[in-house]
Design a protein around this motif. Structure first.
Motif, short mmCIF file in Angstrom:
data_model
loop_
_atom_site.label_atom_id
_atom_site.label_comp_id
_atom_site.label_asym_id
_atom_site.label_seq_id
_atom_site.Cartn_x
_atom_site.Cartn_y
_atom_site.Cartn_z
N PHE A 86 0.82 -1.15 0.12
CA PHE A 86 -0.01 -0.18 0.29
C PHE A 86 1.01 1.07 0.25
CE2 PHE A 86 -2.73 -3.30 1.86
CZ PHE A 86 -4.54 -3.30 0.92
N TRP A 87 0.13 2.06 -0.59
CA TRP A 87 1.13 3.63 -0.49
C TRP A 87 0.28 4.61 0.14
CZ3 TRP A 87 5.87 5.15 -2.96
CH2 TRP A 87 6.36 4.12 -4.12
N GLN A 88 1.16 5.73 0.45
CA GLN A 88 0.79 6.75 1.45
C GLN A 88 0.27 8.16 0.89
OE1 GLN A 88 2.56 5.42 4.69
NE2 GLN A 88 0.35 4.73 5.92
N LEU A 89 -0.45 9.04 0.29
CA LEU A 89 -0.48 10.31 0.19
C LEU A 89 -0.16 10.34 1.47
CD1 LEU A 89 -0.53 12.52 -2.03
CD2 LEU A 89 -3.33 12.81 -0.77
N TYR A 90 0.48 11.77 1.79
CA TYR A 90 0.92 12.52 3.24
C TYR A 90 1.27 14.22 2.68
CZ TYR A 90 5.93 12.39 1.66
OH TYR A 90 7.07 12.44 0.74
N LEU A 91 0.97 14.79 3.35
CA LEU A 91 0.87 16.08 3.68
C LEU A 91 1.92 16.35 4.71
CD1 LEU A 91 -2.71 17.58 3.01
CD2 LEU A 91 -0.84 17.66 1.50
N LEU A 92 2.58 17.52 4.27
CA LEU A 92 3.56 17.75 6.23
C LEU A 92 3.35 19.88 5.69
CD1 LEU A 92 7.16 16.67 4.79
CD2 LEU A 92 5.31 15.73 5.87
N ARG A 93 3.18 19.80 6.73
CA ARG A 93 3.31 21.07 7.24
C ARG A 93 4.64 21.95 7.53
NH1 ARG A 93 -0.82 24.52 7.73
NH2 ARG A 93 -2.70 22.64 8.02
N CYS A 94 5.59 22.92 6.67
CA CYS A 94 6.31 23.02 6.38
C CYS A 94 6.72 24.40 7.76
CB CYS A 94 7.29 24.00 5.38
SG CYS A 94 7.58 22.57 4.07
N MET A 117 4.02 16.17 10.17
CA MET A 117 2.92 15.63 9.15
C MET A 117 1.98 15.92 9.68
SD MET A 117 2.81 11.47 8.09
CE MET A 117 4.46 11.69 7.50
N VAL A 118 0.55 16.18 8.93
CA VAL A 118 -0.63 16.84 9.11
C VAL A 118 -1.66 15.95 8.46
CG1 VAL A 118 -0.27 19.08 9.32
CG2 VAL A 118 -0.63 18.40 7.13
N TYR A 119 -1.45 15.08 7.27
CA TYR A 119 -2.28 14.63 7.21
C TYR A 119 -1.43 12.78 5.96
CZ TYR A 119 -6.19 13.42 3.66
OH TYR A 119 -7.37 12.42 3.47
N VAL A 120 -2.83 12.31 6.34
CA VAL A 120 -1.76 10.71 5.34
C VAL A 120 -2.93 9.73 5.14
CG1 VAL A 120 -1.03 9.20 5.72
CG2 VAL A 120 -0.10 10.25 7.67
N GLN A 137 -9.44 15.12 8.77
CA GLN A 137 -9.21 14.31 9.36
C GLN A 137 -10.12 13.33 10.07
OE1 GLN A 137 -5.33 13.34 7.73
NE2 GLN A 137 -5.96 11.35 8.48
N GLU A 138 -10.61 12.07 9.85
CA GLU A 138 -11.58 11.34 11.07
C GLU A 138 -11.11 11.37 12.54
OE1 GLU A 138 -14.15 8.60 9.39
OE2 GLU A 138 -12.78 8.49 7.75
N ARG A 139 -9.86 10.81 12.46
CA ARG A 139 -8.71 10.41 13.25
C ARG A 139 -8.47 11.69 14.11
NH1 ARG A 139 -6.90 5.06 11.98
NH2 ARG A 139 -8.57 3.96 11.45
N THR A 140 -8.46 12.61 15.61
CA THR A 140 -7.65 13.40 15.93
C THR A 140 -6.29 12.76 16.22
OG1 THR A 140 -7.31 12.02 18.35
CG2 THR A 140 -9.48 13.86 17.90
N GLU A 141 -5.41 13.52 16.21
CA GLU A 141 -3.49 13.11 16.60
C GLU A 141 -3.20 12.36 17.46
OE1 GLU A 141 0.77 13.63 15.21
OE2 GLU A 141 -1.53 14.66 14.24
N GLU A 142 -3.89 12.21 18.27
CA GLU A 142 -3.47 11.62 19.28
C GLU A 142 -3.57 10.05 18.81
OE1 GLU A 142 -5.46 14.06 19.62
OE2 GLU A 142 -3.97 15.60 21.64
#
Length: 142
Positions: A7-15, A52-55, A86-91
């Motif tokens: 499986f591959w993951q798309l991710y967003l990083l906040r710089c 990392m803010v989104y996966v 994003q459905e889940r909280t960071e924790e």
């Protein structure tokens, strides 16, 4: 030969400068560490700290490439909305993605929040979900 399904993951990083970077990887956490060490994309070098803010999981490499192109075409506001949905909280994401024991997570969370470890005991009745519902961890002897 059997083909190994990955499986591959798309991710967003906040710089650190507030910009968003979009990428794909088999292991987004490992890729984040590569970015942080300067071995990732040229764009992220010197723009730390990176968060990392989104996966999002994709079924295949071609699907991940298509999704990456879709997300890159979104406006900044649309990307921020995607992050917010994003459905889940960071924790919860940390627990699921790292698959670490709850006790280890609690120690980490308490360190991050600045609470002293001496307030916790191994025999504590509190669980991760019980602690997360509280505004502060229980005092020892409570």
């Amino acid at each position: 030969k059997a083909v190994k399904e990955r499986f591959w993951q798309l991710y967003l990083l906040r710089c650190g400068d507030g910009t968003l970077y979009t990428g794909i990887a088999v292991d987004a956490r490992k890729r984040l560490e590569m970015h942080r060490s300067g071995k990732g994309a040229k764009y992220t070098r010197g723009r730390g700290p990176l968060e990392m803010v989104y996966v999002e999981q994709c079924d295949s490499h071609p699907a991940a490439l298509r999704r990456e192109l879709e997300v890159k075409k979104l406006s900044r506001a649309e990307k921020e909305a995607l992050i917010a949905r994003q459905e889940r909280t960071e924790e919860e994401r940390i627990i699921v993605s790292l698959a670490i024991p709850a006790r280890t997570y609690l120690r980490w969370a308490l360190d991050v929040c600045g609470f002293r470890k001496s307030r916790w005991t191994e025999k504590s009745r509190w669980t991760v979900s019980g602690w997360m519902k509280c505004s502060a961890p229980p005092m020892s002897g409570a």
